[in-house]
Design an enzyme around this catalytic site. Structure first.
Site: not given
Ligand code: NAD
Length: 505
Positions: A179, A232, A287, A389
């Site tokens: 996804k 996130s 991240c 963050e």
């Molecule tokens: P996000 O959490 O908004 O989305 C990530 C995924 O989850 C997407 O595919 C999105 O469609 C899905 N999603 C979002 N809200 C959802 C919900 N309520 N229910 C179910 N699915 C949902 O994150 P983002 O904005 O796409 O990415 C940035 C974040 O990712 C930052 O916080 C960053 O630090 C983190 N990140 C962490 C790592 C790591 O290795 N720890 C690596 C890359 C990014």
């Protein structure tokens, strides 16, 4: 009258085919450098997601039963296709994420390391064997694929994170459903074409586009055995709790608030150069981006802030198409607004603004989501920005008196993804690496991300569940260990029932 621009309608990739969305619900995909809508991505319903899971379930047994060497051949061809099509990949990634070319190339290269590791999967899934554990009994433990597994990925690494989440899963014999982030879906759809060209059987690699409804089906559907999530922290926590409630193996990586500690003996020019890239590269949308620089001692702080102020003023923010751009836009209008709000709140709570990215010049004006680099000084632990963050170019200075104070402050933070220290003192580095409660630790390196064949994950609010992205742990996460005891006695041998617990004596 302006002519209406036709916007491309994207698909899902199910059972080896591009499949149109049936829900009628679409989300806009933007070019963050211009603010234009460049495509519409379908948002899958639970029913569409279920159909994709069913197709994967049907495809799985044949892929499980193929020899590991044949599977490795497919991965090798896929790897070659990724490098042969680098220019097209760069174009797609830069257009939908706003990254600079250099940054996107780095991301692809790091993603390739995961594919390289997956080519060597046969070595990583080798089992254990013992002879004569009892009378004519031998025992072995072997790793088997799980079945249908799912990966849910974030926007900020359109290719590296999906490759890190899925290459090993495919290589050890699973059927994978990705996804992808609805903000950057085009990269994953293009990668689907490359898997197909590499000869991966239909149904083994699936892209379901969508948002919460599709994710919930993956979390609840009985056929899905494991979930690898990256995104996130609040969503990671939700994914972990919901997936675990439905009996799944889950690893959910969350956000970061990463610190760079600077000891008085460090070379401050070198530190400042390291900080610039680690803090502002990719518009700080990593991240593992450094959020906070923590100079030890007032003198270190005064000198360092002066050097940084000057360097930050020279940074160039613009589209990846412009020469000399250091970093591009943030991903969306909403994201830009939330970063500006975080800066305003920090200012109200007493932070000093050293560089103000809200007013810094952008290389060329456009409707893109550009924000200049901000540096906020005198951040203290009671301010929101100390814990939170901020996924954009607003970075902090936290001044401390001692290394112990730095370690205590960092260990008091909820997010514990990455941390680094700059020093020439081995004893200080050793104290730091021992006492710090963070998953990825660096000494004299800007961002403590190791190569792709090392396990990668944070601690505390940066990871829920056991498991890593990258590294050999992926082979463990995506397999289950079955232990077999076998006995092939002489046919003439007489046997008797025994009712004691088997001791194999
Ligand atoms: P996000 O959490 O908004 O989305 C990530 C995924 O989850 C997407 O595919 C999105 O469609 C899905 N999603 C979002 N809200 C959802 C919900 N309520 N229910 C179910 N699915 C949902 O994150 P983002 O904005 O796409 O990415 C940035 C974040 O990712 C930052 O916080 C960053 O630090 C983190 N990140 C962490 C790592 C790591 O290795 N720890 C690596 C890359 C990014």
């Amino acid at each position: 009258m302006t002519e209406a621009v036709s916007v491309k309608k994207l698909s899902h990739f199910i059972n080896g085919q591009l499949v149109e969305g049936k829900s009628g619900n679409y989300a806009n995909v933007y070019n963050p450098s211009t603010g234009e809508v460049i495509a519409e991505v379908p948002l899958a319903t639970a029913e569409e997601t279920r159909e994709a899971i069913e197709a994967a379930k049907v495809a799985f047994p044949a892929w499980r039963d193929i020899s590991v060497a044949k599977r490795a051949e497919v991965i090798m061809r896929f790897r070659n296709l990724l490098t042969e099509n680098m220019d097209e990949l760069l174009n797609i990634i830069c257009t939908e994420s706003g990254k600079t070319l250099e940054d996107a190339r780095g991301e692809i290269t790091r993603g390739l390391e995961s594919v390289d590791l997956a080519i060597g999967a046969p070595h990583l899934v080798k089992g254990e064997y013992s002879v004569n554990v009892g009378g004519q009994i031998n025992a072995y433990s072997a790793k088997y694929p799980l079945g249908v597994v799912a990966a849910i990925s974030p926007f900020n690494f359109p290719i590296m994170v999906p490759l890190a989440q899925t290459s090993m899963a495919v290589a050890v014999g699973n059927a994978v459903i990705l996804k992808a982030s609805e903000k950057v879906p085009m990269t994953s759809l293009y990668v689907s074409e490359l898997w197909k060209k590499a000869g991966l059987p239909d149904g083994i690699w699936t892209v379901v586009n969508g948002s919460k409804e599709a994710v919930n089906e993956l979390l609840e559907n009985k056929a899905v055995q494991a979930i690898s999530f990256v995104g996130s922290t609040p969503v990671a926590k939700y994914i972990y709790e919901t997936g675990a409630k439905h009996g799944k193996r889950v690893t959910a990586l969350g956000g970061g608030k990463n610190n760079m500690v600077v000891m008085p003996d460090a070379d401050l020019e070198q530190v400042a150069n390291a900080f610039m890239g680690a803090a502002y590269g990719a518009a700080s949308q990593r991240c593992m981006a450094i959020s906070t620089i923590m100079p030890v001692g007032e003198e270190t702080a005064e000198k360092l802030v002066a050097i940084l102020k000057d360097k930050i003023n020279k940074l160039k923010v613009g589209s990846y198409k412009e020469e000399g751009t250091d970093f591009g836009p943030v991903i969306s209008k909403e994201s830009k607004e939330s970063i500006v709000k975080a800066i305003e709140l920090a200012e109200q709570q007493g932070a000093t603004i050293v560089n103000d990215g809200r007013t810094l010049n952008i290389v060329k004006e456009s409707d893109g989501y550009f924000l200049g680099p901000t540096l906020l000084d005198h951040i203290t632990r009671d301010m929101d920005i100390f814990q939170q963050e901020v996924f954009g170019p607003a970075r902090n200075v936290v001044r401390v008196d001692t290394l112990t104070e730095a370690i205590d402050l960092i260990n008091a933070q909820e997010l514990a993804n990455g941390v680094t220290i700059f020093t020439n003192d081995g004893a200080a580095a050793r104290k730091f690496t021992t006492e710090i409660d963070v998953g990825m630790v660096g000494v004299n390196v800007p961002i403590p991300i190791p190569v792709g064949y090392h396990n990668f994950a944070g601690f505390k609010g940066s990871r829920f569940g056991e498991g890593h992205m990258f590294g050999p742990d992926q082979a463990r996460f995506f397999t289950k260990t079955k232990t077999v005891s076998e006995r092939w006695p002489e046919v003439t041998e007489k046997t008797e029932s025994t009712f004691a617990f088997p001791s194999n004596n």
